[in-house]
Write an enzyme that holds these catalytic residues in place. Structure first.
Site, mmCIF file in Angstrom:
data_model
loop_
_atom_site.group_PDB
_atom_site.id
_atom_site.type_symbol
_atom_site.label_atom_id
_atom_site.label_comp_id
_atom_site.label_asym_id
_atom_site.label_seq_id
_atom_site.Cartn_x
_atom_site.Cartn_y
_atom_site.Cartn_z
ATOM 1 N N TYR A 153 0.834 -1.199 0.000
ATOM 2 C CA TYR A 153 0.000 0.000 0.000
ATOM 3 C C TYR A 153 0.870 1.252 0.000
ATOM 4 O O TYR A 153 0.616 2.198 -0.767
ATOM 5 C CB TYR A 153 -0.920 -0.010 1.217
ATOM 6 N N LYS A 157 1.051 4.277 -2.897
ATOM 7 C CA LYS A 157 0.756 5.683 -2.659
ATOM 8 C C LYS A 157 1.981 6.571 -2.882
ATOM 9 O O LYS A 157 1.837 7.731 -3.306
ATOM 10 C CB LYS A 157 0.179 5.863 -1.254
#
Length: 232
Positions: A153, A157
């Site tokens: 994750y 990002k």
């Protein structure tokens, strides 16, 4: 709301969490919601709740051809979006990197990065032709700093932050690309990361009350910025 102030707002991941809260809040304010999500059942339910004047479709943003087909129909029916909220995302099970499967990593990158790019590639040409529009790529605090257990994750990002900076330098005058960190909100994704502690944070509808005016105010002057909801 007058036609001059009504926006056509495209929202990905529209069927739950932040996407659903944004869609409901935007519709209440008189804006046209153009949304997609993978679950046809949830999309139908939300469409019924929003009422007429909006356009929600079941689309998997990791399917480039499906995204292109969706975008073609949207632009033909409504014209170029005024605002694109690239919100759809998934998170990996909270495990050390070496304990995650290749499939865990691939899914996060496929949705959060490649899916966002497919949406941009499908809709930006119409926005460039119209000479206006803002794309908001949803980032995270984990797009600026790492944390144990969420390597895929965080990687996705961090990628969104870099991608947005590059895109902002390629867009013509009148358009903007912005990376947006929405803050910590109680969603299903947060429960994956924080467990029961997720319930301590604001619910999506409460968050949307603040987020929608903030997002609608973004314009060409914000091109290339990485912003947080708490920013002025």
């Amino acid at each position: 709301m007058s036609p001059a102030t009504t926006r056509r707002v495209l929202v990905t991941g529209v069927s739950r969490g932040l996407g659903r809260a944004l869609a409901e809040g935007l519709a209440l304010r008189g804006h046209t919601v153009l949304g997609c999500a993978r679950s046809e059942k949830r999309v139908r339910e939300l469409a019924a709740n929003l009422g007429g004047g909006h356009d929600l479709r079941a689309v998997d943003i990791t399917d480039r051809e499906a995204v292109d087909h969706w975008a073609k129909g949207v632009v033909e029916r409504y014209g170029a979006p005024d605002l694109v909220l690239n919100n759809a995302a998934v998170i990996n099970p909270r495990l050390p990197l070496l304990e995650l499967t290749a499939e865990d990593f691939d899914q996060v990158l496929d949705v959060n990065v490649k899916g966002s790019v497919y949406v941009l590639r499908a809709f930006l040409p119409s926005m460039i032709a119209a000479g206006r529009g803002v794309v908001v790529n949803f980032s995270s605090g984990w797009g600026h700093r790492g944390a144990a257990g969420v390597a895929p994750y965080c990687a996705s990002k961090f990628a969104i932050e870099g991608l947005t900076q590059c895109l902002s330098q390629e867009l013509p005058e009148g358009l903007a690309a912005v990376a947006f960190s929405p803050g910590v909100i109680h969603t299903e994704m947060l429960e994956t990361a924080f467990g029961v502690q997720a319930s301590r944070y604001p619910e999506p509808p409460e968050w949307a009350q603040r987020a929608i005016p903030f997002l609608l105010e973004l314009g060409p002057r914000d091109n290339g910025r990485s912003v947080r909801l708490s920013d002025p």
